[in-house]
Design an enzyme around this catalytic site. Sequence first.
Site, short mmCIF file in Angstrom:
data_model
loop_
_atom_site.label_atom_id
_atom_site.label_comp_id
_atom_site.label_asym_id
_atom_site.label_seq_id
_atom_site.Cartn_x
_atom_site.Cartn_y
_atom_site.Cartn_z
N SER A 408 -11.14 -0.27 4.14
CA SER A 408 -10.49 0.88 4.73
C SER A 408 -9.17 1.17 4.43
O SER A 408 -8.65 2.30 4.61
CB SER A 408 -10.76 0.83 6.30
OG SER A 408 -9.92 -0.10 6.67
N HIS A 429 -15.77 4.25 1.64
CA HIS A 429 -15.30 4.18 2.97
C HIS A 429 -16.35 4.64 4.12
O HIS A 429 -15.94 5.89 4.05
CB HIS A 429 -13.92 4.23 2.98
CG HIS A 429 -13.49 4.20 4.33
ND1 HIS A 429 -12.36 4.77 4.74
CD2 HIS A 429 -13.61 3.31 5.32
CE1 HIS A 429 -12.09 4.57 5.98
NE2 HIS A 429 -12.71 3.36 6.47
N GLU A 441 -15.67 8.50 2.52
CA GLU A 441 -14.42 8.54 1.86
C GLU A 441 -14.52 7.86 0.58
O GLU A 441 -14.46 6.55 0.80
CB GLU A 441 -13.25 8.02 2.73
CG GLU A 441 -12.06 8.70 2.14
CD GLU A 441 -10.67 8.28 3.03
OE1 GLU A 441 -10.91 7.05 3.67
OE2 GLU A 441 -9.94 8.82 3.22
N ASN A 479 -7.09 7.14 6.90
CA ASN A 479 -6.29 6.29 7.83
C ASN A 479 -4.70 6.10 7.50
O ASN A 479 -3.88 5.90 8.43
CB ASN A 479 -6.79 4.75 7.54
CG ASN A 479 -7.86 4.34 8.10
OD1 ASN A 479 -8.15 5.01 9.17
ND2 ASN A 479 -8.75 3.36 8.03
#
Length: 688
Positions: A408, A429, A441, A479
Amino acid sequence: MATNYRLEADVAVLEIDNPPVNALSLLVREGLVQGIRRAAADGAVKGIVIGARGSFPAGADINEIANGLAFAPPILLDVQAEMESTAKPIVAAICGTALGGGFELALTCHARVASPDARMGLPEVKLGLIPGAGGTQRFTRLAGPEAALEAITSGMNLPAARALDLGLIDAIAADPLAEAAALARSLANSGGPLRLASERTDRIMGVDPGLIAAWRQKLAKRYRGQLAPLRACDAIEAACTRERAEAFKLERQYYLECRESPQRRALMHVFHAEREARKIPGVGADLAPQPIRRAAVIGSGTMGGGIAMCFADAGIPVTLLDVSREALAHGLGAIRERYAASVARGRLAKEKVEWALSLIGTTTEYEALANVDIAIEAVFEDPALKREIFTKLDRHAPAHAILATNTSSLDIDTIAAATSRPQQVVGTHFFSPAHVMRLLENVRGAQTSPQTLATVMALARTLGKIPVLAGNCDGFIGNRMLQYYGAEAERLLEEGATPEQIDRVIEAFGFAMGPLAMRDLAGNDVGWAIRRNRRLAPDERWSPILQRMAEQGRLGQKSGRGFYRYEGRERRADPEALALIEAVSRELGIERRQIADEEILARLLHPLVNEGAKILEEGIALRAGDIDIVYINGYGFPAYKGGPMFWAQQEGLGKIIETMEKLAPSHGRRWLPAQRLRQAAEKGGWTS
Ligand code: COA
């Protein structure tokens, strides 16, 4: 001509031909009116069939709704008036998907025949609209208010068999066109009066007002803050309680109200952004994705197990690899539990579980991966371990196989360097729980090839996911933005806000969950561990609150206390959590103050937008819309607000810059507006 006219003996067939989805564009509507008039005037024609080349229309032309052409005559209502006033029977022949205006067109016919695999429905609420051409009225009159409420307020598609049960269609046939022609002929020959859905009354008589009231309550909770589902309910109620012409008029009025709403604009932006996100410059449609027939997932923990379920659900055999038989048994147990939970909730048929489980194999040996087309690593975030795994994968997976990592935040290039095939290394991801969350992602490394990208973008769709491509940076798109949002929540706590206030403001905005409830759900130890790996600008600091929570065993839901106290899943304000927060304020010499809700919203959302602008500036995201798709599908941003970048544009980019500049002197560099944000403000939008 977008609607072709041909005769099949004594039946006129109007065939809509308007790729890609046979939307009811102006030319199609004109063709339908002309076709019906021509058939009506031709003494040799007994009946009319409306069909389509390929799929039945998927609705009004979405672009015309936005640019106003949907209102150029003849509008769909004019076509329907023409249909209902003709003395010859009209039968719809439905193949593929009859959606929105397409289904409204079919419902206006005197009868409907569908192929066994056809699907139909009124998905307008998903675009912030309600049906505006009698869809709520005719559906309710044919199938009753209960079925209408369930289908129209959610926008679900119905399979042909269910539509038949509900009385929405009259027959299912392998060759709907031939069957529809036969039906039109027999209706004409019977000489009886033609039945229109708009004239049926048997299903709308004596409806219990309590039914609508109960639904309204349910909808207010399920679609909190959204206009369209409630207006759909109002229109269905009108079908049962008002005189026919008045009810049709009310539906139109609600449709126009929804059409003018910011929610409609936001949801249509999302519809287009989701489709744009699939397109990557330099990866043309001519570049065929590699077939993925077999997959492997390395690591059978929560993420690995969830990813394996995604493959199995899509019918792709998948091998789970872990270090020991015990770990695998544990991982498989968790998978079984998750499937059982889906069955218990009625989301999945029991037989489907057995079938999916039969596709999941296990192994402890890399040698067992000799025939996979893709291997996805999903172990914990330890860079050295990941490199070791990739070296092994490189040795044992076939030369054509793609090697993907579910990291991530870690650097894809460092991982790729552990292999002899960096062009086939890519980030995929997934979001937790992987078998439920729709975002994927995909992360491009410096050497990832267009072919590899094309394959993982296509794979996402095979797995039922929404793909977005991100560049390789700390935290990628999602993130990376989240860290500032999360960090700001703690700053607000330091300054005087409470967890309840912050979460209330964000949830009232439309997020499924506020940032602190979210931290408690993910685990504060996990949050703290991730933060320790993060880079921080030299003059920035993290609030110590998260670390304290973790160190004091306030891990969140799993330990029964964190930012809140938990009784089951129910969260309650916790004076001890507040004491911890207040102690931090004291230590930092911050005088706690009352913080207005508007400030909370701005402080949480503006950094998200600003970091989004930097992500665009650096080319980490290809478009502002891609960032919106990430936030809506991975982080609970309300779709009806269009995602953070769209929301910012609606809010006024200049206004956002102004608040940021006010905060920058006291709150640090992260409040300085990004160059790309200033540029967009000058140009009046992200893309213009
Ligand atoms: N009007 C105009 N264009 C439409 C459209 C519509 N109603 N529905 C889809 N399209 C376009 C898409 O934008 C896409 O264009 P692109 O290739 O330039 O990106 C193309 O048709 C294919 O659509 P896509 O969704 O990628 O294909 P799919 O096979 O996955 O799904 C549908 C097809 C019809 C199921 C899906 O597009 C859909 O649900 N459309 C909306 C239906 C709807 O809400 N109708 C009510 C409108 S008020």
